[in-house]
Design a protein around this motif. Structure first.
Motif, PDB file in Angstrom:
ATOM      1  N   GLN A  73      26.120  43.963  41.178  1.00  0.00           N
ATOM      2  CA  GLN A  73      25.236  43.808  40.019  1.00  0.00           C
ATOM      3  C   GLN A  73      25.368  42.440  39.345  1.00  0.00           C
ATOM      4  OE1 GLN A  73      27.499  46.545  40.268  1.00  0.00           O
ATOM      5  NE2 GLN A  73      25.888  47.649  41.372  1.00  0.00           N
ATOM      6  N   GLY A  74      26.266  41.611  39.827  1.00  0.00           N
ATOM      7  CA  GLY A  74      26.469  40.293  39.235  1.00  0.00           C
ATOM      8  C   GLY A  74      27.914  40.091  38.807  1.00  0.00           C
ATOM      9  N   ALA A  75      28.165  38.945  38.202  1.00  0.00           N
ATOM     10  CA  ALA A  75      29.527  38.589  37.791  1.00  0.00           C
ATOM     11  C   ALA A  75      29.910  39.312  36.503  1.00  0.00           C
ATOM     12  CB  ALA A  75      29.637  37.083  37.596  1.00  0.00           C
ATOM     13  N   VAL A  76      31.137  39.832  36.479  1.00  0.00           N
ATOM     14  CA  VAL A  76      31.700  40.463  35.290  1.00  0.00           C
ATOM     15  C   VAL A  76      32.830  39.558  34.790  1.00  0.00           C
ATOM     16  CG1 VAL A  76      32.961  42.468  34.415  1.00  0.00           C
ATOM     17  CG2 VAL A  76      31.142  42.786  36.119  1.00  0.00           C
ATOM     18  N   ALA A  77      32.762  39.159  33.534  1.00  0.00           N
ATOM     19  CA  ALA A  77      33.784  38.279  32.960  1.00  0.00           C
ATOM     20  C   ALA A  77      35.120  38.996  32.878  1.00  0.00           C
ATOM     21  CB  ALA A  77      33.354  37.814  31.572  1.00  0.00           C
ATOM     22  N   ALA A  78      36.154  38.271  33.230  1.00  0.00           N
ATOM     23  CA  ALA A  78      37.523  38.777  33.130  1.00  0.00           C
ATOM     24  C   ALA A  78      38.429  37.609  32.752  1.00  0.00           C
ATOM     25  CB  ALA A  78      37.970  39.411  34.448  1.00  0.00           C
ATOM     26  N   VAL A  79      39.690  37.922  32.480  1.00  0.00           N
ATOM     27  CA  VAL A  79      40.669  36.924  32.075  1.00  0.00           C
ATOM     28  C   VAL A  79      41.878  37.030  32.997  1.00  0.00           C
ATOM     29  CG1 VAL A  79      42.168  36.128  30.201  1.00  0.00           C
ATOM     30  CG2 VAL A  79      39.926  37.120  29.671  1.00  0.00           C
ATOM     31  N   SER A  80      42.360  35.889  33.449  1.00  0.00           N
ATOM     32  CA  SER A  80      43.588  35.837  34.243  1.00  0.00           C
ATOM     33  C   SER A  80      44.757  35.483  33.334  1.00  0.00           C
ATOM     34  CB  SER A  80      43.453  34.768  35.333  1.00  0.00           C
ATOM     35  OG  SER A  80      44.703  34.512  35.926  1.00  0.00           O
ATOM     36  N   LEU A  81      45.839  36.251  33.429  1.00  0.00           N
ATOM     37  CA  LEU A  81      47.078  35.927  32.735  1.00  0.00           C
ATOM     38  C   LEU A  81      47.951  35.222  33.763  1.00  0.00           C
ATOM     39  CD1 LEU A  81      49.417  38.440  30.828  1.00  0.00           C
ATOM     40  CD2 LEU A  81      50.184  36.425  32.045  1.00  0.00           C
ATOM     41  N   ALA A  82      48.082  33.922  33.638  1.00  0.00           N
ATOM     42  CA  ALA A  82      48.923  33.148  34.559  1.00  0.00           C
ATOM     43  C   ALA A  82      48.897  31.681  34.165  1.00  0.00           C
ATOM     44  CB  ALA A  82      48.437  33.288  35.996  1.00  0.00           C
ATOM     45  N   PRO A  83      50.041  31.073  34.119  1.00  0.00           N
ATOM     46  CA  PRO A  83      51.374  31.641  34.222  1.00  0.00           C
ATOM     47  C   PRO A  83      51.928  32.022  32.850  1.00  0.00           C
ATOM     48  CG  PRO A  83      51.546  29.261  34.275  1.00  0.00           C
ATOM     49  CD  PRO A  83      50.066  29.605  34.169  1.00  0.00           C
ATOM     50  N   MET A  84      53.057  32.716  32.896  1.00  0.00           N
ATOM     51  CA  MET A  84      53.833  33.028  31.706  1.00  0.00           C
ATOM     52  C   MET A  84      55.267  32.628  32.034  1.00  0.00           C
ATOM     53  SD  MET A  84      55.989  35.367  29.938  1.00  0.00           S
ATOM     54  CE  MET A  84      55.866  36.954  30.694  1.00  0.00           C
ATOM     55  N   ALA A  85      55.872  31.841  31.156  1.00  0.00           N
ATOM     56  CA  ALA A  85      57.199  31.300  31.454  1.00  0.00           C
ATOM     57  C   ALA A  85      58.073  31.277  30.201  1.00  0.00           C
ATOM     58  CB  ALA A  85      57.064  29.882  32.006  1.00  0.00           C
ATOM     59  N   VAL A  86      59.362  31.511  30.427  1.00  0.00           N
ATOM     60  CA  VAL A  86      60.364  31.445  29.353  1.00  0.00           C
ATOM     61  C   VAL A  86      61.554  30.659  29.896  1.00  0.00           C
ATOM     62  CG1 VAL A  86      61.914  32.798  27.880  1.00  0.00           C
ATOM     63  CG2 VAL A  86      59.618  33.670  28.401  1.00  0.00           C
ATOM     64  N   LEU A  87      62.086  29.757  29.081  1.00  0.00           N
ATOM     65  CA  LEU A  87      63.268  29.010  29.514  1.00  0.00           C
ATOM     66  C   LEU A  87      64.354  29.982  29.970  1.00  0.00           C
ATOM     67  CD1 LEU A  87      63.675  26.179  26.822  1.00  0.00           C
ATOM     68  CD2 LEU A  87      62.985  25.916  29.218  1.00  0.00           C
TER      69      LEU A  87
END
Length: 171
Positions: A73-87
């Motif tokens: 039906q077409g493109a569906v907006a989404a969000v990528s979580l990347a990267p996540m970093a901690v010292l």
């Protein structure tokens, strides 16, 4: 360790970029993720970039970028979580959890509906991510590590298609 630190979680500023690179390189032991962040900035795919600050030092970072799910039906907006970093010296102290929770809340407030992560199957489910929610999303990743989260109920109902990450990911 396991105690939660009192952190300042805030939007990343241009002056933070060198520290953000250092956090990502230290956390991952390589420059790949820091380079990805630079490419996402150039591509203008970044939706939200947050830092965790402790005593004036950035000790954590999380980045969310625009992606889509290509359906019949077409493109569906989404969000990528990347990267996540901690010292490394601050891992295991809820820094990442604070970044994830704050980021997801901000995305929900902005009206985003779907977030996708490739991550540890024992870490991300605590925030509501599940491989079950991602079962109809085709990706090149192992299904147990490929997870989705609905920021609004039913956001993934009827969504069946292939994920498309920004070109910066090189997929």
């Amino acid at each position: 360790m396991g105690t939660e630190l009192i952190l300042l979680v805030r939007d990343e500023q241009a002056l933070d970029r060198a520290q953000v690179r250092k956090v990502n390189e230290s956390a991952f032991g390589r420059s790949d993720e820091a380079d990805l962040i630079d490419r996402l900035r150039v591509e203008r795919a970044v939706l939200l970039s947050l830092v965790a600050e402790l005593d004036g030092q950035i000790i954590g970072h999380i980045l969310f970028s625009r992606m889509t799910v290509e359906t019949a039906q077409g493109a569906v907006a989404a969000v990528s979580l990347a990267p996540m970093a901690v010292l490394p010296g601050h891992q295991g102290r809820q820094v990442g959890s604070q970044l994830v929770r704050r980021g997801l809340a901000r995305l929900r407030d902005r009206g985003e509906r779907i977030v996708i992560v490739l991550g540890h199957k024992h870490y991300y489910p605590r925030f509501g991510f599940s491989s079950e929610k991602a079962r109809y999303l085709a990706s090149p990743f192992p299904p147990e590590a490929f997870m989705a989260l609905e920021l609004s109920d039913g956001a993934l109902s009827g969504v069946n298609g292939a994920v498309r990450y920004p070109a910066a990911f090189g997929l």
